[in-house]
Design a protein around this motif. Structure first.
Motif, PDB file in Angstrom:
ATOM      1  N   LEU A  49       0.957  -1.311  -0.040  1.00  0.00           N
ATOM      2  CA  LEU A  49       0.053  -0.147   0.044  1.00  0.00           C
ATOM      3  C   LEU A  49       1.044   1.262   0.117  1.00  0.00           C
ATOM      4  O   LEU A  49       0.690   2.307  -0.690  1.00  0.00           O
ATOM      5  N   SER A  50       1.885   1.072   0.723  1.00  0.00           N
ATOM      6  CA  SER A  50       2.869   2.326   0.718  1.00  0.00           C
ATOM      7  C   SER A  50       3.527   2.763  -0.317  1.00  0.00           C
ATOM      8  O   SER A  50       3.722   3.789  -1.009  1.00  0.00           O
ATOM      9  N   ARG A  51       4.043   1.516  -1.016  1.00  0.00           N
ATOM     10  CA  ARG A  51       4.379   1.629  -2.547  1.00  0.00           C
ATOM     11  C   ARG A  51       3.335   2.441  -3.482  1.00  0.00           C
ATOM     12  O   ARG A  51       3.757   3.276  -4.218  1.00  0.00           O
ATOM     13  N   ASP A  52       2.282   1.788  -3.537  1.00  0.00           N
ATOM     14  CA  ASP A  52       1.214   2.243  -4.338  1.00  0.00           C
ATOM     15  C   ASP A  52       1.059   3.672  -4.121  1.00  0.00           C
ATOM     16  O   ASP A  52       0.902   4.509  -4.938  1.00  0.00           O
ATOM     17  N   ALA A  53       1.081   4.268  -2.921  1.00  0.00           N
ATOM     18  CA  ALA A  53       0.661   5.252  -2.485  1.00  0.00           C
ATOM     19  C   ALA A  53       1.693   6.475  -2.890  1.00  0.00           C
ATOM     20  O   ALA A  53       1.391   7.593  -3.356  1.00  0.00           O
ATOM     21  N   GLU A  54       3.043   6.026  -2.927  1.00  0.00           N
ATOM     22  CA  GLU A  54       4.002   6.842  -3.511  1.00  0.00           C
ATOM     23  C   GLU A  54       3.853   6.944  -4.841  1.00  0.00           C
ATOM     24  O   GLU A  54       4.223   8.204  -5.481  1.00  0.00           O
ATOM     25  N   LYS A  55       3.631   5.968  -5.595  1.00  0.00           N
ATOM     26  CA  LYS A  55       3.377   6.054  -7.092  1.00  0.00           C
ATOM     27  C   LYS A  55       2.290   6.901  -7.322  1.00  0.00           C
ATOM     28  O   LYS A  55       2.278   7.832  -8.301  1.00  0.00           O
ATOM     29  N   LEU A  56       1.213   6.812  -6.570  1.00  0.00           N
ATOM     30  CA  LEU A  56      -0.129   7.697  -6.665  1.00  0.00           C
ATOM     31  C   LEU A  56       0.320   9.209  -6.594  1.00  0.00           C
ATOM     32  O   LEU A  56      -0.087  10.084  -7.323  1.00  0.00           O
ATOM     33  N   GLN A  66      -2.737   9.432  -0.190  1.00  0.00           N
ATOM     34  CA  GLN A  66      -2.583   9.774   1.349  1.00  0.00           C
ATOM     35  C   GLN A  66      -3.730   8.680   1.928  1.00  0.00           C
ATOM     36  O   GLN A  66      -3.315   7.918   3.102  1.00  0.00           O
ATOM     37  N   GLU A  67      -4.729   8.340   1.236  1.00  0.00           N
ATOM     38  CA  GLU A  67      -5.419   7.312   1.894  1.00  0.00           C
ATOM     39  C   GLU A  67      -4.953   6.111   1.929  1.00  0.00           C
ATOM     40  O   GLU A  67      -4.914   5.378   2.946  1.00  0.00           O
ATOM     41  N   LYS A  68      -4.224   5.589   0.769  1.00  0.00           N
ATOM     42  CA  LYS A  68      -3.338   4.571   0.837  1.00  0.00           C
ATOM     43  C   LYS A  68      -2.406   4.320   1.921  1.00  0.00           C
ATOM     44  O   LYS A  68      -2.086   3.391   2.780  1.00  0.00           O
ATOM     45  N   MET A  69      -1.724   5.589   2.148  1.00  0.00           N
ATOM     46  CA  MET A  69      -0.577   5.572   3.000  1.00  0.00           C
ATOM     47  C   MET A  69      -1.000   5.482   4.450  1.00  0.00           C
ATOM     48  O   MET A  69      -0.399   4.943   5.381  1.00  0.00           O
ATOM     49  N   VAL A  70      -2.008   6.249   4.583  1.00  0.00           N
ATOM     50  CA  VAL A  70      -3.117   5.842   6.090  1.00  0.00           C
ATOM     51  C   VAL A  70      -3.190   4.590   6.316  1.00  0.00           C
ATOM     52  O   VAL A  70      -3.068   4.154   7.446  1.00  0.00           O
TER      53      VAL A  70
END
Length: 113
Positions: A49-56, A66-70
């Motif tokens: 999820l954190s990797r996906d969040a950084e890509k987004l 931000q939602e994925k990182m949380v």
């Protein structure tokens, strides 16, 4: 005598079919038991999820990032709480890193997503 043997040979499969029909229906396979959560699986889900969040975030989709990182942060915290001795330093490092990224993005702890 030979005709009796032929008759019995012919009837034997029919008798066994009748017995099978009298037996109750076999029970379907029970549903598989739910597997207990695994810290490695939970950690990997958070990391992913954190990797996906950084890509987004790099793609300009800040709200979803931000939602994925949380969600990742919550999962890292779950690992730390439920399995406190499992790869303690690695989990702590990811928690700190995830919190720092969220702060850089302007997220505040009390925000609900």
């Amino acid at each position: 005598m030979k005709w009796i043997l032929i008759l019995l040979t012919a009837l034997l499969p029919l008798v066994s079919l009748g017995q099978a029909a009298d037996e109750p229906n076999p029970k379907p396979n029970p549903t598989p038991e739910k597997k207990a959560p695994d810290p490695a699986d939970t950690y990997f889900q958070a990391w992913s999820l954190s990797r996906d969040a950084e890509k987004l975030r790099k793609e300009g989709v800040a709200d979803e990032a931000q939602e994925k990182m949380v969600r990742a942060l919550k999962l890292f915290r779950t690992v730390q709480k439920q399995w406190p001795e499992w790869r303690k330093e690695m989990v702590k490092g990811r928690l700190v890193q995830t919190e720092e990224i969220l702060k850089e993005w302007g997220w505040k702890e009390d925000e609900v997503i």
